[in-house]
Structures are given as structure tokens and as C-alpha cells.
Design an enzyme around this catalytic site. Structure first.
Site, short mmCIF file in Angstrom:
data_model
loop_
_atom_site.label_atom_id
_atom_site.label_comp_id
_atom_site.label_asym_id
_atom_site.label_seq_id
_atom_site.Cartn_x
_atom_site.Cartn_y
_atom_site.Cartn_z
CG HIS A 137 15.66 -42.97 34.41
ND1 HIS A 137 14.58 -43.20 33.57
CD2 HIS A 137 16.24 -44.19 34.60
CE1 HIS A 137 14.53 -44.49 33.26
NE2 HIS A 137 15.53 -45.10 33.89
CG PHE A 138 12.80 -42.24 39.85
CD1 PHE A 138 13.42 -42.30 41.09
CD2 PHE A 138 12.52 -40.99 39.32
CE1 PHE A 138 13.73 -41.15 41.80
CE2 PHE A 138 12.84 -39.82 40.02
CZ PHE A 138 13.45 -39.90 41.25
CB THR A 204 18.83 -33.61 38.51
OG1 THR A 204 17.85 -34.02 37.55
CG2 THR A 204 19.75 -32.58 37.87
CD GLU A 205 14.16 -35.67 41.30
OE1 GLU A 205 13.42 -36.66 41.46
OE2 GLU A 205 13.72 -34.52 41.24
CG ASN A 206 19.07 -43.30 39.45
OD1 ASN A 206 20.06 -43.95 39.79
ND2 ASN A 206 18.02 -43.87 38.90
#
Length: 305
Positions: A137-138, A204-206
Site C-alpha cells: 500500500h502506498f 509487504t510493501e509501504n
């Protein structure tokens, strides 16, 4: 979507209106097959977990009092996260996806929907094939209703019947798509809790990239981004969301899709022009080290409820 609809990413296919749906259909069925393979062969011995990682923004209605805007924001999430998560956690594509793509396919004179269908056996096989949900999430978008004429060339984007907006006051230190909107993360995590039975979540992604390189490696905006988003995860934990782990994106500057080495997400700056690729810590490294060592904010007063 970028690989099979617009052709921006590899393999560069422009199969408008159907390519992305077909590719996703195969991904979901393949994921289920891998999960079952592990479950039947290795789980008893290894006691490991198999999940899927999905990247999604949050969609917020422009006017929360408008039913059409709320419906559009719901469609935004279902056409992004729900597209993959709904089959895995609930056994089929979201109803709103089936309705919208089906109706637009019929308007185009197609005999069947451009969104593929799962058989009864496939639905049963796919449902429940995730021991955890990985979330990348960005950023966030404001969403409102927008009707696209059905004579227009069909595409995944026009199937939504919505438009995306941003607040010009949102910080945008990186590329044009990545605005810092921490509060959207808490809402996304609570949506997942409600929709999918509060699954185990690993972020897992930020993270955030920079477009203008600071010669002193003083990425204060990345520090503020990480602080804001991690704080919202802590709030989500207090809401009862089952977040188990967090991964900042990313450790190093790296090759970033079709942006190559120009988009830098790393906590460490890489000198790509030097053949040895030396690494230099940005200011965010020291900040993130403190968060890791404390497993949270070192100073409790930093956390705002």
C-alpha cells in the site's frame, strides 16, 4: 493491467478490455494450485504458510454523504483489491465487478462477459487458499461517479464508471501517483478486516520514492511518510485488525519497472554510475533503525491516537 491491458510493462501486450481479466484469472487459479500443492505435500512437515501479496490504494468517496460517491469508492476497492482477494477469501469475483463488466460486455454486443467465470468446482478449490494476506500500500484517491459511454473502446479503467481525484494539499514527494495520505491505510486495513474475516496480514510493501535527489541524502519526507503510515497501522491494531508484520519498501534503490533506476524508493542510496554500486545511508535509515530496535516508536509521545 499494465502488462496485458495498456502494454506499459512486460510482456507489453495491449489486449484492451479482456487481457488483464484473463491474466488475473490464470493468476488466481495458479495461486490456488500452489497453495493446495503445499498444503497436501509439505505443510505437515514444514509447518509453513502460503499467502498472496496484493497491492492496492484506498478509495475514499469525494462526498461521504453521497450514495453514488460511496458506491464509486466501493467499486474502486473491489476492482483493485477485491478482484483477487474476493475469489480467494469468498470464492468468486466481487458482485459489482461481475455486474459492471457483464453489463458493458452486453452493451458491446458480446455474447459473454469479458470477465471470465469460475466453475462451481473452481470456486470451491480457490476459496480459502491463503494462510495470510500480504498487502502493498502506498497512497489514496478520492473517488466519484463518472459514466463512460459504452461505445468507447472497452478497458479495465472504463469498466469502473468512476473518476479519481487527489487533494492538492497532500504531500507528493515522489512520482505523480504517490501522495502521502496515511489515514487511508487504517481505513484499508479495517476494510480487509470486515470483508475477509480479519485475516492475518503482513504489510509487504509501504514506502515512498523521490524524484529529486537530495545531495545530502536528507530524505525528511520519507521519515514523515514512514512515521505517518506506521502510526496508522498501530491505530488499526487497536481497532482489532490482525497485522502481524511490516516491511518498508525498500531497503535499497533499485530497478523500478519501466522507470528503471530513476525512481528511488530505497532507504540506502545506490550510486548506479559507479561499477561497484556503493551504498550510502539516507537520513531515513537512522530513523527506521530506531523503530526496528524499539519494535515501535521509540518515544511513545510520537504516537497520535
Amino acid at each position: 493491467e499494465k502488462g496485458y491491458e495498456t502494454g506499459e510493462h512486460a510482456p507489453g501486450l495491449k489486449l484492451g478490455g479482456c487481457g488483464a481479466y484473463k491474466a488475473a484469472h490464470h493468476i488466481i487459479k495458479t495461486h490456488a494450485k500452489v497453495w493446495h500443492s503445499y498444503n497436501n505435500t509439505w505443510r505437515r512437515e514444514q509447518r509453513g504458510m502460503v499467502g498472496i501479496s496484493l497491492t492496492t490504494a484506498w478509495g475514499e468517496p469525494v462526498d461521504p454523504h453521497s450514495q453514488t460517491d460511496r458506491d464509486a469508492a466501493e467499486r474502486y476497492i473491489q476492482f483493485h483489491l477485491g478482484w483477487f482477494a474476493n475469489p480467494i477469501y469468498r470464492g468468486d469475483y466481487p458482485e459489482v465487478m461481475k455486474n459492471y463488466v457483464g453489463r458493458k460486455s452486453a452493451q458491446q454486443g458480446l455474447g459473454t462477459s469479458r470477465l471470465p467465470t469460475f466453475s462451481v468446482q473452481e470456486k470451491t478449490y480457490i476459496k480459502g487458499t491463503s494462510d495470510f494476506l500480504g498487502i502493498g500500500h502506498f497512497t489514496t484517491r478520492y473517488v466519484l461517479q463518472k459514466n463512460f459511454p459504452f461505445l468507447q473502446v472497452s478497458s479495465y479503467h472504463t469498466d469502473h464508471d468512476l473518476a479519481e481525484l487527489v487533494d492538492p494539499n497532500w504531500p507528493a514527494p515522489g512520482p505523480k501517483w504517490l501522495y502521502s495520505v496515511p489515514w487511508g491505510f487504517r481505513r484499508l486495513l479495517n476494510f480487509i478486516k470486515t470483508q475477509y474475516g480479519n485475516p492475518l496480514i503482513y504489510v509487504t510493501e509501504n514506502g515512498v520514492s523521490e524524484t529529486v535527489q537530495c545531495p545530502q541524502l536528507c530524505d525528511e519526507w520519507r521519515i514523515q511518510y514512514l512515521k505517518g503510515y506506521i502510526n496508522e497501522i498501530l491505530k488499526a491494531l487497536n481497532d482489532g485488525v490482525n497485522v502481524k508484520g511490516y516491511t518498508a519498501w525498500s531497503l535499497l534503490d533499485k530497478f523500478e519497472w519501466n522507470k528503471g533506476f530513476s525512481e528511488r524508493f530505497g532507504l540506502y542510496h545506490i550510486d548506479f554510475k559507479n561499477k561497484n554500486k556503493p551504498r550510502y545511508p539516507k537520513a531515513s535509515v537512522d530513523y527506521y533503525k530506531k523503530i526496528i530496535s524499539a519494535n515501535g516508536f521509540p518515544n511513545p509521545r510520537e504516537v497520535m491516537s
